[in-house]
Design a protein around this motif. Structure first.
Motif, PDB file in Angstrom:
ATOM      1  N   GLN A 297       6.671  -0.788   1.081  1.00 62.06           N
ATOM      2  CA  GLN A 297       7.002   0.604   0.793  1.00 62.06           C
ATOM      3  C   GLN A 297       6.435   1.055  -0.546  1.00 62.06           C
ATOM      4  O   GLN A 297       6.014   2.200  -0.711  1.00 62.06           O
ATOM      5  N   ALA A 298       6.403   0.156  -1.520  1.00 61.44           N
ATOM      6  CA  ALA A 298       5.968   0.518  -2.872  1.00 61.44           C
ATOM      7  C   ALA A 298       4.461   0.417  -3.073  1.00 61.44           C
ATOM      8  O   ALA A 298       3.967   0.747  -4.156  1.00 61.44           O
ATOM      9  N   ALA A 299       3.728  -0.024  -2.063  1.00 66.07           N
ATOM     10  CA  ALA A 299       2.283  -0.211  -2.211  1.00 66.07           C
ATOM     11  C   ALA A 299       1.594   1.118  -2.491  1.00 66.07           C
ATOM     12  O   ALA A 299       2.071   2.191  -2.102  1.00 66.07           O
ATOM     13  N   LEU A 300       0.473   1.039  -3.159  1.00 68.95           N
ATOM     14  CA  LEU A 300      -0.297   2.236  -3.472  1.00 68.95           C
ATOM     15  C   LEU A 300      -0.720   2.945  -2.190  1.00 68.95           C
ATOM     16  O   LEU A 300      -0.998   2.299  -1.173  1.00 68.95           O
ATOM     17  N   PRO A 301      -0.772   4.275  -2.212  1.00 71.39           N
ATOM     18  CA  PRO A 301      -1.226   5.006  -1.017  1.00 71.39           C
ATOM     19  C   PRO A 301      -2.591   4.509  -0.552  1.00 71.39           C
ATOM     20  O   PRO A 301      -3.497   4.285  -1.353  1.00 71.39           O
ATOM     21  N   GLY A 302      -2.715   4.329   0.752  1.00 70.68           N
ATOM     22  CA  GLY A 302      -3.987   3.872   1.316  1.00 70.68           C
ATOM     23  C   GLY A 302      -4.124   2.364   1.391  1.00 70.68           C
ATOM     24  O   GLY A 302      -5.079   1.864   1.989  1.00 70.68           O
ATOM     25  N   THR A 303      -3.171   1.629   0.781  1.00 70.93           N
ATOM     26  CA  THR A 303      -3.286   0.166   0.790  1.00 70.93           C
ATOM     27  C   THR A 303      -2.889  -0.420   2.144  1.00 70.93           C
ATOM     28  O   THR A 303      -3.497  -1.367   2.622  1.00 70.93           O
ATOM     29  N   ASN A 304      -1.857   0.132   2.787  1.00 66.00           N
ATOM     30  CA  ASN A 304      -1.365  -0.321   4.085  1.00 66.00           C
ATOM     31  C   ASN A 304      -1.165  -1.836   4.103  1.00 66.00           C
ATOM     32  O   ASN A 304      -1.811  -2.570   4.846  1.00 66.00           O
ATOM     33  N   LEU A 305      -0.221  -2.292   3.261  1.00 70.97           N
ATOM     34  CA  LEU A 305       0.072  -3.719   3.199  1.00 70.97           C
ATOM     35  C   LEU A 305       0.609  -4.244   4.523  1.00 70.97           C
ATOM     36  O   LEU A 305       0.424  -5.422   4.842  1.00 70.97           O
ATOM     37  N   ALA A 306       1.278  -3.402   5.294  1.00 69.69           N
ATOM     38  CA  ALA A 306       1.814  -3.863   6.579  1.00 69.69           C
ATOM     39  C   ALA A 306       0.696  -4.412   7.455  1.00 69.69           C
ATOM     40  O   ALA A 306       0.801  -5.509   8.020  1.00 69.69           O
TER      41      ALA A 306
END
Length: 632
Positions: A297-306
């Motif tokens: 949830q806290a990842a930078l926009p555009g990172t899409n850690l999921a």
């Protein structure tokens, strides 16, 4: 004096316990006087003795002695006049380096000339607490309390944590935080409520207030704790938190205030001191999963850690899920991001409740998939974690065939394992997943739907897919199959199922990069992308895939008589399955979860036992196998 009567009774052969007489504080010295083997050592090192002389009080535990002196104390006056030390408290080490008592004489100074109060303040706090315990239970104004005051400060002394501030405050200064418990990332059991405790430094402390954050995200206001101990300018304050109703990650902050109106918040950056409360495997795994979800949830926009966690899980489990990938293999490019993102979780949660780094990587993949389902979607699945205890590649018990013992593998230099080519035809694709994970055709078609998540980066793979496979790169749904299959229902004729939106091959020149040149399939102005292995679910490309992935003998479809190439034939083994998933998202999510969990349970551990309440700890390490066979 409390030991005199028990000692006399012992010499007289009278056992007060067996006669049912009232309890006594003291203990008999008979064994020590008779020089019974070991009794002298027990009295010297393990028993704390308390002393009262006029208005002075003291406690001696082994080599450690603590004194609390009155204003009229001759001891304090002697120390001050000889310039040994000043004040009304003293902490002394009565022993030499061999832990033998120092005997003061004309050539040997008394150990009580050196006050250790400032160098060992936490030990002074512990000793003072022991003394206060004795004074409380022997108070003439209360009913007798028969128990022994004990502590862990006796010789040999425990290692004392260094204190970042002197135990004497500047008059009128801002109060200072010294220590608190639980400490950052402590793991606690939820069987009872938890005392938060803070030790602070101030010359006129008023109160310490605690703010608590619960695992469900609710936060209390600042509430005053109870002052439980004061020693000079040091004071300790407790606050009771009910941790019996919620397991997971708690946090707390402190607000320290003095009588002069000064205050200080800790931590100063507005964060919380965090600790984990869990009693069971399930609670502990749930806490780790919640932490992973917060990182996503806290990842930078555009990172899409999921999406990155899903890809990371697949790459780790090729050859067996072991918490290691080989970053020297260019097929693993980009996995440094999810590995780094999970390091704080690994640091906190691995090695507790049987959890390992490999388990945490798998848990991140499960959460990445589960958390990417549409909010409130009727077809959503749990993607539960059933097993923990996966060995990591650097486990010395792993079989040498993994290469780990020989190559000293780490999380980023795991065994070099062959990942599937992006240019597999239908038969090769089915064969790879069957061999690697024990998949049948349906499992393979289902697992490929993971490509609904994420994008393709030229610097990692050579493919130019910034908008992903289907456009909605954050949603785990069946749009992947909708892009590959036509028709109006699952029962549509083959020619209608083949009549999907058109895809055309485009050449990607990566000469300026370090990645290979690629042929990819693109569709529409948004340039959605498929690779040959995706196309092989609906088209038979056997014998058609050339150098760099180019397909020269057929095209995706041909409508009319002016097609430069004939349409590629359909893939009879898999087209119908892909069509089922196009028209039934619930079916696909169910089959995808099953295949995905099967993949994530591949490795060198045994789950053949019965697991009543998942997640269960897996059994001993065995040769690599697919665990589906163990469960069937």
């Amino acid at each position: 004096t409390i030991d005199i009567v028990p000692t006399m009774l012992d010499f007289a052969g009278i056992d007060s316990d067996s006669n049912g007489w009232y309890d006594m504080d003291g203990k008999s010295w008979k064994a020590a006087i008779d020089n019974v083997s070991g009794s002298g050592d027990e009295w010297k090192a393990n028993r704390c003795l308390f002393f009262e002389s006029s208005e002075d009080r003291a406690v001696r535990c082994g080599c450690d002695k603590y004194m609390l002196l009155s204003a009229s104390s001759t001891e304090a006056a002697e120390a001050s006049s000889n310039e040994w030390w000043t004040g009304n408290e003293g902490l002394f080490d009565l022993c030499d380096n061999s832990k033998s008592y120092i005997v003061a004489d004309s050539s040997t100074a008394s150990p009580e000339t050196t006050n250790l109060l400032t160098s060992e303040p936490l030990k002074a706090v512990d000793m003072h607490a022991l003394l206060q315990c004795h004074l409380d239970k022997t108070d003439a104004n209360v009913n007798p309390l028969y128990y022994e005051c004990t502590g862990d400060v006796a010789t040999p002394s425990p290692t004392v944590t260094s204190v970042p501030a002197l135990p004497v405050a500047n008059n009128g200064g801002i109060p200072e935080y010294i220590d608190s418990s639980p400490s950052q990332n402590d793991i606690l059991q939820a069987g009872a409520s938890t005392f938060l405790s803070a030790t602070v430094l101030d010359d006129d402390i008023q109160r310490v207030r605690f703010r608590v954050r619960f695992p469900d995200g609710t936060t209390t206001g600042f509430s005053a704790g109870d002052s439980v101990f004061t020693s000079g300018h040091l004071s300790t304050h407790d606050f009771l938190v009910d941790t019996t109703t919620q397991s997971g990650k708690y946090g707390y902050r402190l607000r320290i205030q003095d009588q002069s109106g000064n205050s200080d918040d800790y931590p100063a950056d507005g964060t919380f001191i965090e600790f984990i409360v869990a009693d069971t495997n399930a609670e502990f795994v749930a806490a780790a999963r919640a932490e992973i979800a917060s990182i996503i949830q806290a990842a930078l926009p555009g990172t899409n850690l999921a999406a990155k966690f899903v890809r990371h899980g697949f790459h780790d489990c090729v050859g067996g899920c072991d918490g290691c990938v080989d970053m020297a293999n260019p097929d693993n490019a980009g996995l440094d991001i999810p590995i780094a993102a999970l390091e704080p979780v690994v640091d906190v949660f691995s090695s507790h409740f049987g959890m390992t780094r490999a388990d945490i990587w798998v848990l991140a993949a499960l959460q990445g998939a589960s958390g990417s389902q549409p909010n409130g979607g009727p077809d959503n699945r749990e993607f539960a974690m059933d097993w923990i205890g996966r060995p990591t590649c650097d486990d010395p018990n792993l079989n040498l065939a993994t290469g780990c013992v020989e190559n000293s593998c780490t999380q980023t230099r795991g065994p070099d394992r062959a990942l599937p080519s992006p240019n597999l035809d239908t038969h090769e694709l089915l064969a790879y997943f069957s061999t690697e994970f024990g998949f049948d055709d349906r499992d393979t078609v289902a697992i490929m739907g993971a490509h609904t998540l994420g994008t393709l980066a030229r610097e990692n793979s050579g493919y130019d897919g910034t908008n992903g496979w289907v456009g909605n790169v954050n949603s785990l749904a069946n749009g992947y199959y909708d892009s590959l299959v036509g028709g109006s229902s699952v029962d549509s004729p083959v020619d209608e199922l083949m009549n999907a939106n058109n895809w055309e091959q485009v050449y990607i020149d990566n000469t300026a990069l370090t990645t290979p040149n690629r042929w990819e399939w693109e569709r529409g102005t948004n340039r959605f992308v498929m690779i040959n292995s995706d196309m092989s679910l609906v088209r038979s490309l056997t014998g058609e895939i050339g150098a760099e992935g180019g397909v020269s003998g057929c095209q995706f479809k041909c409508n009319g008589n002016n097609c430069p190439l004939p349409a590629c034939p359909h893939a009879p083994e898999t087209l119908d399955i892909a069509a089922e998933y196009k028209f039934n998202n619930a079916l696909w999510v169910e089959d995808f979860e099953s295949a995905f969990k099967m993949m994530l349970e591949t490795g060198q551990y045994d789950t053949s036992g019965t697991c009543v309440s998942p997640p269960c700890v897996a059994g001993d390490i065995f040769e690599r196998r697919n665990l589906r066979g163990l469960n069937n």
